[in-house]
Design an enzyme around this catalytic site. Structure first.
Site, mmCIF file in Angstrom:
data_model
loop_
_atom_site.group_PDB
_atom_site.id
_atom_site.type_symbol
_atom_site.label_atom_id
_atom_site.label_comp_id
_atom_site.label_asym_id
_atom_site.label_seq_id
_atom_site.Cartn_x
_atom_site.Cartn_y
_atom_site.Cartn_z
ATOM 1 N N SER A 154 -54.537 -45.007 17.607
ATOM 2 C CA SER A 154 -54.182 -46.238 18.312
ATOM 3 C C SER A 154 -55.176 -46.608 19.411
ATOM 4 O O SER A 154 -55.712 -45.734 20.109
ATOM 5 C CB SER A 154 -52.801 -46.045 18.951
ATOM 6 O OG SER A 154 -52.556 -47.044 19.911
ATOM 7 N N TYR B 141 -47.316 -41.755 25.206
ATOM 8 C CA TYR B 141 -47.623 -42.157 23.821
ATOM 9 C C TYR B 141 -49.126 -42.092 23.571
ATOM 10 O O TYR B 141 -49.587 -41.531 22.570
ATOM 11 C CB TYR B 141 -47.087 -43.570 23.556
ATOM 12 C CG TYR B 141 -47.598 -44.175 22.259
ATOM 13 C CD1 TYR B 141 -46.999 -43.866 21.038
ATOM 14 C CD2 TYR B 141 -48.685 -45.058 22.253
ATOM 15 C CE1 TYR B 141 -47.477 -44.413 19.845
ATOM 16 C CE2 TYR B 141 -49.152 -45.604 21.067
ATOM 17 C CZ TYR B 141 -48.555 -45.283 19.873
ATOM 18 O OH TYR B 141 -49.040 -45.826 18.695
ATOM 19 N N GLU C 126 -54.260 -47.589 22.103
ATOM 20 C CA GLU C 126 -53.670 -47.088 23.361
ATOM 21 C C GLU C 126 -54.452 -45.886 23.890
ATOM 22 O O GLU C 126 -54.382 -45.572 25.073
ATOM 23 C CB GLU C 126 -52.216 -46.668 23.125
ATOM 24 C CG GLU C 126 -51.180 -47.740 23.402
ATOM 25 C CD GLU C 126 -50.978 -48.009 24.888
ATOM 26 O OE1 GLU C 126 -51.025 -49.191 25.273
ATOM 27 O OE2 GLU C 126 -50.781 -47.053 25.658
#
Ligand code: NAP
Ligand code: GDD
Length: 330
Positions: free
Chosen positions: A128, A152, A130
């Site tokens: 990801s 996460y 992120e």
């Protein structure tokens, strides 16, 4: 191997947004598709209801390695797509250990199961953007250093590196797709895009009065999920495993998303959007924008749906859903 189905893929997270699009895509390529689904007291097959007679469902959980080994032994896939995760950033602050168990260690359990059962299986890890978090350069590419900003993001970074490590240690064909935000009418209602498009439709129909959001200034590189699952498949068709950034190369704010979504039904977002501190995060990712040149060059992958068309598609689908016109996700 079954003569009628030369390719067999196992998808973890098949009941999620991406899992449903990937299953459709692989079925269109004549794959036999096996979906790993965890046990729950109510089945959540809404996104794959239209595929239920076409895919095989196998019970398993990323928290339980024996169930993964058994699924691989029973179905003998030649490709595994690991899409399962606790994928909501906000929840990861409240449930950091569960997020780590699933989104980080879950990847090791699956890679280990592959190593034990059949190391020739090709593996895709859903990494990801992120992981870039507090971004170290703009735009972000495969070589940009990581600085995750949520449990996460940290868990995904572990998943990314363990994929690279099993590639290097055991010679697995294990690729990591660093995907930027991708959305669709099948997006979970808690994510900001779908929260907005669903509210726009509900407000238009007089069923909701306002929309409470957090940080309107966050910038994201948003694409269409249906485009992104093709990149996952392309990665596993390459001779060698690798890491790839998948994105549009454009960035837009949450505010801009609101503006266009409300405007689609002739409304002004300023009349309805209320900023609510409850939706702010302990640490924010302010700006994501990727560099898609490697995916363009090495995979010949290009996104097809524009930002504006994505918003129109999502608002329209939510309107039809609330009007009872949309019977299934197909
Ligand atoms: P999603 O809609 O939240 O789907 C997550 C899936 O994981 C669901 O099918 C869920 O099953 C399953 N799952 C959760 N915990 C599990 C467990 N312990 N064992 C087995 N299955 C489990 O996510 P998505 O948007 O499709 O994203 C797919 C993957 O890509 C995720 O790994 C996500 O983190 C990653 N990703 C997404 C984006 C994006 O913008 N969408 C961007 C980059 C990376 P239930 O139905 O039972 O809950
Ligand atoms: N969810 C949500 N709800 N987000 C809000 C809200 C709100 O009410 N108001 C503002 N935002 C902001 C968030 O603070 C964040 O900056 C941005 O909108 C996007 O939030 P999400 O849609 O929840 O997505 P995300 O960027 O945190 O994470 C998604 O993309 C990642 C890839 O970059 C998820 O799909 C992750 O699983 C994925 O890895």
């Amino acid at each position: 191997m079954n003569q009628l189905h030369p390719q067999r893929a196992l998808i973890t997270g098949i009941t999620g947004q991406d899992g449903s699009y990937l299953a459709e895509f692989l079925l269109s390529k004549d794959y036999e598709v096996i979906g790993l689904v965890r046990r729950s007291s109510m089945v959540s097959f809404e996104r794959i209801a239209h595929l239920q007679d076409k895919v095989h469902i196998v019970s398993g959980d990323l928290l339980d390695e024996a169930s993964l080994i058994e699924a691989l032994q029973k179905h003998q896939p030649n490709e595994v797509y690991n899409l399962a995760a606790q994928s909501f950033v906000q929840t990861s602050f409240g449930q950091p250990v569960l997020t780590g168990e699933t989104t980080a260690l879950g990847v090791t359990r699956l890679l280990d199961a592959i190593r034990i059962v059949d190391p020739t299986i090709r593996f895709y890890q859903a990494s990801s953007s992120e992981m870039f978090g507090k971004v170290q350069e703009v735009p972000q590419s495969e070589s940009t250093p990581f600085h995750p900003r949520s449990p996460y993001g940290v868990a995904k970074l572990y998943g990314h590196w363990i994929t690279v490590n099993y590639r290097e240690s055991y010679n697995l064909h294990a690729s990591s797709g660093i995907l930027f935000n991708h959305e669709s009418p099948r997006r979970g209602l808690e994510f900001v895009t779908r929260k907005i498009t669903h509210a726009v439709a509900a407000i238009h129909l007089g069923r909701q009065h306002d929309l409470r959001l957090g940080n309107l200034d966050a910038m994201r590189d948003w694409g269409f999920a249906g485009d992104y699952v093709k990149a996952m498949w392309l990665m596993l068709q390459q001779d060698k495993p690798d890491n790839y950034v998948v994105c549009t190369g454009e960035t837009h704010s949450v505010r801009e998303f609101c503006e266009l979504a409300f405007a689609h039904l002739n409304m002004d977002y300023k009349d309805y959007v209320v900023v609510d501190k409850a939706f702010f995060r302990p640490a924010e990712v302010d700006l994501l924008v990727g560099d898609p040149s490697k995916a363009h060059k090495s995979l010949s992958w290009y996104r097809e749906v524009s930002f504006k068309d994505l918003i129109a598609m999502m608002v329209q689908a939510d309107l039809e859903l609330l009007q009872g016109k949309l019977k299934s996700f197909s």
